[in-house]
Design a protein around this motif. Structure first.
Motif, PDB file in Angstrom:
ATOM      1  N   ARG A 276       0.823  -1.218   0.000  1.00 21.50           N
ATOM      2  CA  ARG A 276       0.000   0.000   0.000  1.00 21.50           C
ATOM      3  C   ARG A 276       0.851   1.260   0.000  1.00 21.50           C
ATOM      4  O   ARG A 276       0.398   2.325  -0.444  1.00 21.50           O
ATOM      5  CB  ARG A 276      -0.945   0.003   1.204  1.00 21.50           C
ATOM      6  N   LEU A 301      -1.408  -9.707  -8.863  1.00 24.15           N
ATOM      7  CA  LEU A 301      -2.300  -8.558  -9.000  1.00 24.15           C
ATOM      8  C   LEU A 301      -3.495  -8.697  -8.067  1.00 24.15           C
ATOM      9  O   LEU A 301      -3.877  -7.738  -7.382  1.00 24.15           O
ATOM     10  CB  LEU A 301      -2.784  -8.437 -10.441  1.00 24.15           C
ATOM     11  N   ASP A 302      -4.113  -9.873  -8.033  1.00 27.25           N
ATOM     12  CA  ASP A 302      -5.272 -10.090  -7.163  1.00 27.25           C
ATOM     13  C   ASP A 302      -4.923  -9.777  -5.710  1.00 27.25           C
ATOM     14  O   ASP A 302      -5.700  -9.126  -4.996  1.00 27.25           O
ATOM     15  CB  ASP A 302      -5.765 -11.527  -7.274  1.00 27.25           C
ATOM     16  N   LEU A 305      -4.376  -5.938  -5.127  1.00 29.03           N
ATOM     17  CA  LEU A 305      -5.648  -5.215  -5.019  1.00 29.03           C
ATOM     18  C   LEU A 305      -6.369  -5.573  -3.724  1.00 29.03           C
ATOM     19  O   LEU A 305      -6.972  -4.705  -3.076  1.00 29.03           O
ATOM     20  CB  LEU A 305      -6.519  -5.514  -6.229  1.00 29.03           C
ATOM     21  N   VAL A 309      -4.305  -1.748  -2.319  1.00 26.68           N
ATOM     22  CA  VAL A 309      -3.596  -0.834  -3.207  1.00 26.68           C
ATOM     23  C   VAL A 309      -4.595  -0.275  -4.215  1.00 26.68           C
ATOM     24  O   VAL A 309      -5.358  -1.025  -4.837  1.00 26.68           O
ATOM     25  CB  VAL A 309      -2.435  -1.542  -3.933  1.00 26.68           C
ATOM     26  N   LYS A 310      -4.608   1.030  -4.382  1.00 25.18           N
ATOM     27  CA  LYS A 310      -5.583   1.673  -5.253  1.00 25.18           C
ATOM     28  C   LYS A 310      -5.183   1.512  -6.722  1.00 25.18           C
ATOM     29  O   LYS A 310      -4.004   1.544  -7.066  1.00 25.18           O
ATOM     30  CB  LYS A 310      -5.720   3.154  -4.909  1.00 25.18           C
ATOM     31  N   GLN A 311      -6.167   1.365  -7.580  1.00 24.59           N
ATOM     32  CA  GLN A 311      -5.934   1.081  -8.986  1.00 24.59           C
ATOM     33  C   GLN A 311      -4.984   2.067  -9.671  1.00 24.59           C
ATOM     34  O   GLN A 311      -4.133   1.639 -10.491  1.00 24.59           O
ATOM     35  CB  GLN A 311      -7.268   1.039  -9.746  1.00 24.59           C
ATOM     36  N   VAL A 314      -1.390   1.002  -9.731  1.00 24.55           N
ATOM     37  CA  VAL A 314      -1.060  -0.304 -10.306  1.00 24.55           C
ATOM     38  C   VAL A 314      -1.216  -0.268 -11.823  1.00 24.55           C
ATOM     39  O   VAL A 314      -2.205   0.251 -12.348  1.00 24.55           O
ATOM     40  CB  VAL A 314      -1.974  -1.403  -9.727  1.00 24.55           C
TER      41      VAL A 314
END
Length: 343
Positions: A276, A301-302, A305, A309-311, A314
């Motif tokens: 984060r 990635l899954d 998120l 962690v905000k899009q 990423v």
């Protein structure tokens, strides 16, 4: 496309790090390590300007000299990167190519009683070495780490283990989701060990070291042993393999591997917090990756998120390629990281 090296717009410095933590390492590998530092165009013109830094690790069997390998009709990454900065397509950055080679072909960028303290070497020796000699923005918010395959693994785990040192990461087909990318090979390797070496890794290593040229199957056997040396070595340096003579899992040893799987790590609170804190996380892989590291990328990635962690922090992409020949992806990630690490 010319088949020889072109004059860079920036400048490359070739240096040597005399490592205290690698001195006397278990494999007897050199403690003096080469370091390649790229200084972007304009670095020598404004002596007051400071730059973000991105550290780059290599895949298994990679060593520093291989960055300049030039296949036909392709350019090596250092040239692609230099051209990108010369065209002004990204904020300028210092790029550090560091070495973590071992006699086993790699270290996975971890501290291990079987190979040496390569994680400490990077974080406690290489980073201060670079910050002390070049005009970096010497803080984690302006420092990233990237790599492909084992180098991508190193980028993921190093950022999670030391978020005080690195504030962004890029992983290209990084080792992850071990039950998909590693475990399927265990029965085949157990059979190879049985048929060629009496089931003994010691016999394989002895013969491998006596050969002048590796033969078919050597590198895959050595690779799994190198992973075990990184993930499941005892304090006395004994390397524990995660499968028995029949290729079946040895659960306590396999758990030690899973504890160092980026997908598993990312679900743990301390590592989720580290993720984060990242200013950027780039994840990509070829959708035809021979080691199924595209699935590892999706699984990571899954977890990223799910960690919260905000899009916008990423970037994720599966592109049309296999595991090899994806050096054209590295400048894309470098530009993306440079934007997020710039002041």
């Amino acid at each position: 496309m010319l088949p020889w090296k072109s004059e860079p717009a920036g400048r490359f410095e070739e240096l040597v790090v005399d490592s205290a933590v690698l001195r006397g390492n278990p494999l007897g590998d050199p403690h003096e390590r080469p370091l390649l530092v790229y200084l972007p165009p304009g670095y020598d013109e404004d002596e007051s300007r400071r730059y973000p830094a991105v550290y780059v690790g290599q895949g298994y069997t990679g060593h520093l000299g291989m960055w300049w390998n030039r296949p036909a009709f392709r350019q090596p990454y250092p040239e692609l990167m230099d051209a990108m900065f010369a065209r002004g397509e990204a904020p300028p950055a210092i790029v550090v190519f560091f070495d973590a080679w071992t006699a086993l072909g790699g270290s996975q960028f971890l501290d291990s009683p079987a190979t040496g303290r390569y994680h400490t070497y990077l974080c406690e020796e290489v980073v201060p070495f670079v910050d002390g000699r070049f005009r970096t923005l010497a803080g984690r918010d302006h420092r990233g780490i990237s790599g492909k395959s084992s180098g991508g693994y190193g980028a993921m785990v190093t950022a999670m283990l030391r978020p005080d040192v690195f504030g962004a990461l890029a992983t290209h087909a990084g080792d992850a989701l071990f039950e998909v990318s590693n475990q399927p090979a265990f029965p085949r390797l157990a059979r190879q060990l049985r048929d060629q070496y009496g089931g003994s890794y010691d016999a394989f290593l002895r013969e491998f070291r006596e050969r002048s040229i590796p033969r078919d199957g050597d590198i895959e056997l050595l690779e799994l042993y190198a992973y075990a040396a990184a993930y499941s070595a005892d304090e006395d340096g004994t390397v524990r393999m995660p499968f028995d003579d029949n290729g079946a899992l040895i659960a306590p040893v396999w758990q030690r591997w899973l504890d160092r799987d980026p997908v598993v790590m990312a679900a743990k609170p301390q590592y989720a917090e580290a993720l984060r804190s990242m200013r950027g996380i780039w994840i990509d892989a070829g959708r035809r990756d021979e080691y199924f590291l595209d699935l590892g990328a999706s699984a990571f990635l899954d977890r990223v998120l799910a960690a919260g962690v905000k899009q916008p922090q990423v970037y994720f992409e599966l592109f049309d390629a296999g595991h090899g020949g994806i050096e054209y992806r590295y400048p894309l990630a470098l530009a993306w990281l440079s934007e997020r690490l710039a002041p």
